[in-house]
Scaffold this active site. Structure first.
Site, PDB file in Angstrom:
ATOM      1  N   HIS A  95      -5.263  -3.572   5.697  1.00  0.00           N
ATOM      2  CA  HIS A  95      -4.873  -3.911   4.074  1.00  0.00           C
ATOM      3  C   HIS A  95      -6.353  -4.549   3.342  1.00  0.00           C
ATOM      4  O   HIS A  95      -6.124  -5.596   3.122  1.00  0.00           O
ATOM      5  CB  HIS A  95      -3.789  -5.015   4.149  1.00  0.00           C
ATOM      6  CG  HIS A  95      -3.454  -5.264   2.640  1.00  0.00           C
ATOM      7  ND1 HIS A  95      -3.072  -4.354   1.750  1.00  0.00           N
ATOM      8  CD2 HIS A  95      -3.477  -6.393   1.871  1.00  0.00           C
ATOM      9  CE1 HIS A  95      -2.683  -4.889   0.715  1.00  0.00           C
ATOM     10  NE2 HIS A  95      -3.366  -6.265   0.547  1.00  0.00           N
ATOM     11  N   ASP A 154       0.854  -1.318  -0.022  1.00  0.00           N
ATOM     12  CA  ASP A 154       0.172  -0.117  -0.021  1.00  0.00           C
ATOM     13  C   ASP A 154       0.938   1.013   0.073  1.00  0.00           C
ATOM     14  O   ASP A 154       0.422   2.151  -0.691  1.00  0.00           O
ATOM     15  CB  ASP A 154      -0.831  -0.020   1.229  1.00  0.00           C
ATOM     16  CG  ASP A 154      -1.749  -1.215   1.361  1.00  0.00           C
ATOM     17  OD1 ASP A 154      -2.345  -1.539   0.051  1.00  0.00           O
ATOM     18  OD2 ASP A 154      -1.990  -1.830   2.445  1.00  0.00           O
TER      19      ASP A 154
HETATM   20  N1  LIG Z   1      -0.373  -8.748   1.900  1.00  0.00           N
HETATM   21  C1  LIG Z   1      -0.398  -8.042   0.397  1.00  0.00           C
HETATM   22  O1  LIG Z   1      -0.145  -6.880   0.242  1.00  0.00           O
HETATM   23  C2  LIG Z   1      -0.578  -9.217  -0.576  1.00  0.00           C
HETATM   24  C3  LIG Z   1      -0.530  -8.894  -1.973  1.00  0.00           C
HETATM   25  C4  LIG Z   1      -0.585  -9.667  -2.934  1.00  0.00           C
HETATM   26  C5  LIG Z   1      -1.184 -10.856  -2.648  1.00  0.00           C
HETATM   27  N2  LIG Z   1      -1.492 -11.288  -1.314  1.00  0.00           N
HETATM   28  C6  LIG Z   1      -2.053 -12.638  -1.043  1.00  0.00           C
HETATM   29  O2  LIG Z   1      -0.860 -13.487  -0.894  1.00  0.00           O
HETATM   30  C7  LIG Z   1      -1.498 -14.881  -1.098  1.00  0.00           C
HETATM   31  C8  LIG Z   1      -0.577 -15.621  -2.165  1.00  0.00           C
HETATM   32  O3  LIG Z   1      -0.940 -14.904  -3.543  1.00  0.00           O
HETATM   33  P1  LIG Z   1      -0.203 -15.486  -4.902  1.00  0.00           P
HETATM   34  O4  LIG Z   1      -0.369 -14.806  -5.818  1.00  0.00           O
HETATM   35  O5  LIG Z   1       1.174 -16.055  -4.424  1.00  0.00           O
HETATM   36  O6  LIG Z   1      -0.919 -17.054  -4.740  1.00  0.00           O
HETATM   37  P2  LIG Z   1      -0.582 -18.423  -5.516  1.00  0.00           P
HETATM   38  O7  LIG Z   1      -1.730 -19.279  -5.780  1.00  0.00           O
HETATM   39  O8  LIG Z   1       0.212 -18.077  -6.566  1.00  0.00           O
HETATM   40  O9  LIG Z   1       0.491 -19.275  -4.614  1.00  0.00           O
HETATM   41  C9  LIG Z   1       0.259 -19.417  -3.181  1.00  0.00           C
HETATM   42  C10 LIG Z   1       1.120 -20.685  -3.032  1.00  0.00           C
HETATM   43  O10 LIG Z   1       0.848 -21.116  -1.431  1.00  0.00           O
HETATM   44  C11 LIG Z   1       0.783 -22.355  -1.306  1.00  0.00           C
HETATM   45  N3  LIG Z   1       0.312 -23.098  -0.553  1.00  0.00           N
HETATM   46  C12 LIG Z   1      -1.219 -23.508  -0.349  1.00  0.00           C
HETATM   47  N4  LIG Z   1      -1.322 -23.905   0.992  1.00  0.00           N
HETATM   48  C13 LIG Z   1      -0.134 -24.223   1.519  1.00  0.00           C
HETATM   49  C14 LIG Z   1       0.196 -24.465   2.792  1.00  0.00           C
HETATM   50  N5  LIG Z   1      -0.545 -25.191   3.600  1.00  0.00           N
HETATM   51  N6  LIG Z   1       1.603 -24.609   3.061  1.00  0.00           N
HETATM   52  C15 LIG Z   1       2.563 -24.053   2.122  1.00  0.00           C
HETATM   53  N7  LIG Z   1       2.300 -23.507   0.971  1.00  0.00           N
HETATM   54  C16 LIG Z   1       1.031 -23.535   0.468  1.00  0.00           C
HETATM   55  C17 LIG Z   1       0.365 -22.925  -2.981  1.00  0.00           C
HETATM   56  O11 LIG Z   1       1.065 -24.240  -3.147  1.00  0.00           O
HETATM   57  C18 LIG Z   1       1.009 -21.826  -4.058  1.00  0.00           C
HETATM   58  O12 LIG Z   1       2.460 -22.179  -4.214  1.00  0.00           O
HETATM   59  C19 LIG Z   1      -2.974 -14.684  -1.285  1.00  0.00           C
HETATM   60  O13 LIG Z   1      -3.558 -14.790  -0.478  1.00  0.00           O
HETATM   61  C20 LIG Z   1      -2.838 -13.248  -1.872  1.00  0.00           C
HETATM   62  O14 LIG Z   1      -4.190 -12.647  -1.610  1.00  0.00           O
HETATM   63  C21 LIG Z   1      -1.370 -10.568  -0.326  1.00  0.00           C
HETATM   64  O1  LIG Z   2      -5.578  -7.417  -4.172  1.00  0.00           O
HETATM   65  C1  LIG Z   2      -5.375  -8.436  -3.789  1.00  0.00           C
HETATM   66  O2  LIG Z   2      -6.417  -9.283  -3.365  1.00  0.00           O
HETATM   67  C2  LIG Z   2      -3.944  -8.857  -3.200  1.00  0.00           C
HETATM   68  C3  LIG Z   2      -3.202  -7.628  -2.593  1.00  0.00           C
HETATM   69  O3  LIG Z   2      -3.892  -7.629  -1.109  1.00  0.00           O
HETATM   70  C4  LIG Z   2      -2.959  -6.289  -3.118  1.00  0.00           C
HETATM   71  O4  LIG Z   2      -3.176  -5.444  -2.609  1.00  0.00           O
HETATM   72  O5  LIG Z   2      -2.681  -6.507  -4.125  1.00  0.00           O
END
Ligand SMILES: NC(=O)c1ccc[n+]([C@@H]2O[C@H](COP(=O)([O-])OP(=O)(O)OC[C@H]3O[C@@H](n4cnc5c(N)ncnc54)[C@H](O)[C@@H]3O)[C@@H](O)[C@H]2O)c1
Ligand SMILES: O=C(O)C[C@H](O)C(=O)O
Length: 340
Positions: free
Chosen positions: A200, A173
């Site tokens: 967030h 953010d």
């Molecule tokens: N905080 C933030 O600002 C922010 C920003 C972007 C995404 N996110 C979040 O991050 C998360 C991941 O996003 P992504 O795009 O990498 O998803 P993705 O699906 O590409 O990757 C997630 C990974 O987690 C793994 N996984 C699932 N269960 C698991 C477990 N029990 N133990 C270990 N690994 C496990 C999967 O196998 C996969 O490789 C989502 O929840 C998304 O919303 C947060």
């Molecule tokens: O938007 C989402 O779901 C992923 C992440 O929290 C973001 O801010 O990009």
């Protein structure tokens, strides 16, 4: 001028050689995913990291083999859920980054991810409590407003909760806010440091432009800016069209936060990052977690800054934020109590 540059270079080299002597194991849980892979890459490029442990339910050994060929000093190992894989990945970790879990598709809110991600984060937190109770835990998995309280409840239930070492990563953010404002003002985003507080997701994300020290936006410009920071994630989800949410910018943001913690752990003073932590700021209103500027130190959270002076407009945003945040936090706490 030249002398001062030479002095600065010498200080940098000295700082680098001091920090490079210290051992820092970083573990990524969810290393095979869209965020996990570039985040692992960036942590491999960080000279402060001496050991990189990459864990996922699928694909981590492949990512580790690939990243492990990069010619920086850290040792990289991939772990699977087989045997003691998760425990081994976590043992000795100074920092645990958690991007494990499902991302959004168009039309979903972050809260729609709760049903799947709550139990993933709960189970990983249990493993952390057992194998790395002293680690700094950096939660990326959404909905962060609920997954951080979930981690806290699990750690509390195992008597190892240290509120100074649990962080919801809201750095994206802040990164977005500085990029978007630089586009309005035609400036270098590196010079724009916008404080973002709250949580967030959507309305819980509150950028405090009035504290940025530059000329203020007003009217529609201000509304558009605030909306873009609050819903920047949706822009990416829409553009990816079903293929997930922000991964590359998130990896950069997660790596930046981890680097800040490592710097602070290795003695650098004055390292401040907004992050979602167990916070005294609104506890009297029943809000136990809140993102504000936090000074980091060797023990994790060193000092939680007050929100400070805000405009009437920002105060209204803050009130909406607090109402949503309270519900998100309660939902996480309730989940662990009902599904320990
Ligand atoms: N905080 C933030 O600002 C922010 C920003 C972007 C995404 N996110 C979040 O991050 C998360 C991941 O996003 P992504 O795009 O990498 O998803 P993705 O699906 O590409 O990757 C997630 C990974 O987690 C793994 N996984 C699932 N269960 C698991 C477990 N029990 N133990 C270990 N690994 C496990 C999967 O196998 C996969 O490789 C989502 O929840 C998304 O919303 C947060
Ligand atoms: O938007 C989402 O779901 C992923 C992440 O929290 C973001 O801010 O990009």
């Amino acid at each position: 001028m030249i002398a001062s540059r030479q002095l600065f270079g010498a200080i940098q080299r000295r700082t680098f050689s001091v920090s490079a002597r210290q051992a820092s194991k970083v573990t990524v849980l969810g290393a095979g995913g869209g965020i996990g892979q570039p985040l692992s890459l960036l942590m491999k490029l960080n000279p402060r990291v001496t050991e990189l442990a990459l864990y996922d339910i699928k694909g981590a050994p492949g990512v580790a083999a690939d990243v492990g060929h990069i010619n920086t000093k850290s040792n990289v190992k991939g772990y699977t859920p087989e045997g003691s894989g998760l425990k081994d990945a976590l043992t000795g970790a100074e920092i645990v980054l958690i991007p494990a879990g499902v991302p959004r598709k168009p039309g979903m809110t972050r809260d729609d991810l709760f049903n799947t991600n709550a139990s993933i984060v709960r189970d990983l937190a249990k493993a952390i409590a057992d194998a790395a109770p002293d680690a700094n835990v950096l939660v990326i998995s959404n909905p962060v407003n609920s997954t951080v309280p979930i981690c806290a409840e699990v750690l509390k239930s195992k008597n190892v909760y240290n509120p100074k070492r649990l962080f919801g990563v809201t750095t994206l953010d802040v990164v977005r806010a500085s990029r978007f404002i630089s586009q309005y003002k035609g400036t270098d985003p590196a010079d724009e440091n916008i404080v973002v507080i709250g949580g967030h997701s959507g309305a819980t994300i509150v950028p405090l432009l009035s504290q940025s020290g530059g000329p203020e936006l007003t009217g529609k410009d201000l509304d558009d800016f605030v909306y873009r920071v609050q819903f920047g994630g949706d822009e990416v989800v829409k553009a990816k069209d079903g293929a997930g949410s922000a991964t590359l910018s998130m990896a950069m943001a997660g790596a930046r936060f981890a680097e800040s913690l490592l710097k602070a752990a290795q003695g650098q003073k004055g390292v401040v990052e907004p992050t979602f932590v167990d916070s005294p700021l609104y506890k009297d209103e029943g809000i136990d977690f809140f993102a504000s500027k936090v000074e980091l130190g060797p023990n994790g959270v060193e000092k939680i800054h007050e929100v400070g002076k805000v405009t009437d407009h920002e105060q209204k945003l803050l009130e909406t934020c607090k109402a949503d945040l309270k519900k998100n936090i309660e939902k996480g706490v309730k989940f662990v109590k009902e599904n320990p």
